[in-house]
Design a protein around this motif. Structure first.
Motif, short mmCIF file in Angstrom:
data_model
loop_
_atom_site.label_atom_id
_atom_site.label_comp_id
_atom_site.label_asym_id
_atom_site.label_seq_id
_atom_site.Cartn_x
_atom_site.Cartn_y
_atom_site.Cartn_z
N UNK A 39 0.84 -1.21 0.00
CA UNK A 39 0.00 0.00 0.00
C UNK A 39 0.87 1.26 0.00
N UNK A 40 1.86 1.29 0.89
CA UNK A 40 2.71 2.49 1.01
C UNK A 40 3.56 2.71 -0.24
N UNK A 41 4.12 1.64 -0.80
CA UNK A 41 4.91 1.79 -2.03
C UNK A 41 4.02 2.36 -3.14
N UNK A 42 2.79 1.85 -3.21
CA UNK A 42 1.86 2.28 -4.25
C UNK A 42 1.42 3.74 -4.06
N UNK A 43 1.41 4.21 -2.81
CA UNK A 43 0.88 5.54 -2.53
C UNK A 43 1.93 6.62 -2.30
N UNK A 44 3.21 6.26 -2.33
CA UNK A 44 4.27 7.26 -2.20
C UNK A 44 5.01 7.35 -3.52
N UNK A 45 5.62 8.51 -3.79
CA UNK A 45 6.32 8.71 -5.06
C UNK A 45 7.78 8.27 -4.93
N UNK A 46 8.15 7.20 -5.66
CA UNK A 46 9.52 6.66 -5.64
C UNK A 46 10.13 6.59 -4.24
N UNK A 47 9.46 5.88 -3.32
CA UNK A 47 9.97 5.86 -1.94
C UNK A 47 11.24 5.02 -1.79
N UNK A 48 12.05 5.43 -0.83
CA UNK A 48 13.23 4.62 -0.49
C UNK A 48 12.81 3.59 0.55
N UNK A 49 13.67 2.59 0.76
CA UNK A 49 13.40 1.57 1.79
C UNK A 49 13.20 2.27 3.14
N UNK A 50 14.08 3.22 3.46
CA UNK A 50 14.04 3.90 4.76
C UNK A 50 12.73 4.69 4.93
N UNK A 51 12.28 5.35 3.87
CA UNK A 51 11.03 6.13 3.96
C UNK A 51 9.84 5.24 4.32
N UNK A 52 9.73 4.09 3.65
CA UNK A 52 8.60 3.18 3.93
C UNK A 52 8.74 2.58 5.33
N UNK A 53 9.95 2.18 5.70
CA UNK A 53 10.17 1.63 7.05
C UNK A 53 9.77 2.67 8.10
N UNK A 55 7.65 5.24 7.71
CA UNK A 55 6.20 5.44 7.65
C UNK A 55 5.48 4.35 8.45
N UNK A 56 5.97 3.12 8.32
CA UNK A 56 5.32 1.99 9.01
C UNK A 56 5.82 1.80 10.44
N UNK A 57 6.83 2.58 10.84
CA UNK A 57 7.37 2.46 12.19
C UNK A 57 8.04 1.11 12.44
#
Length: 149
Positions: A39-53, A55-57
């Motif tokens: 969900x987060x990869x699909x809803x963020x623009x070119x996210x890095x691994x760290x950004x998604x981690x 976001x999900x805490x």
């Protein structure tokens, strides 16, 4: 006063059961955390691994293992950032987009069905209340800082 923790426990459990039962798409078993990652990869623009981690805490080690399993399932692609090769950018493969879309559709149908049990005023009240709760949680010093949106 009503026991607030009990109220949230029941709601969380119901969502948990929903998530446990919802994430088998096209013979592909997706765990709850994996569905959140998609969900987060699909809803963020070119996210890095760290950004998604963040976001999900989730700590980066646990997160990295989950991403690796999604890469093996051919749902996620890791690409080195052209500006900094140490950073991996995450994107969904065509199959990943299909799975994320299917889970999204299933969750939206479930929520639509739940809200159909309410009249328009009740529905608007609940939605407004969820916005208020999310905003209050974002401002709380006790929790929830990594989560955006």
């Amino acid at each position: 006063m009503e026991n607030l923790r009990s109220l949230f426990q029941v709601m969380t459990r119901r969502f948990g059961l929903l998530n446990k039962n919802c994430c088998n798409v096209g013979g592909c078993d997706i765990s709850l955390i994996q569905s959140h990652i998609l969900y987060e990869i699909d809803n963020q623009h070119n996210p890095s691994m760290q950004q998604i981690a963040d976001t999900l805490g989730t700590d980066i080690t646990t997160f990295s293992r989950q991403v690796q399993s999604l890469v093996k399932m051919n749902l996620v692609k890791k690409t080195p950032d052209p500006a900094d090769k140490r950073i991996s950018i995450l994107s969904l493969t065509a199959e990943g987009k299909y799975i994320a879309g299917s889970i999204d559709q299933e969750m939206n149908s479930f929520l639509h069905e739940v809200f159909s049990q309410m009249n328009e005023f009740e529905k608007e009240t609940v939605i407004r209340s969820i916005h208020l709760l999310n905003n209050a949680m974002a401002k709380s010093s006790a929790c929830c800082k990594p989560i955006q949106g």
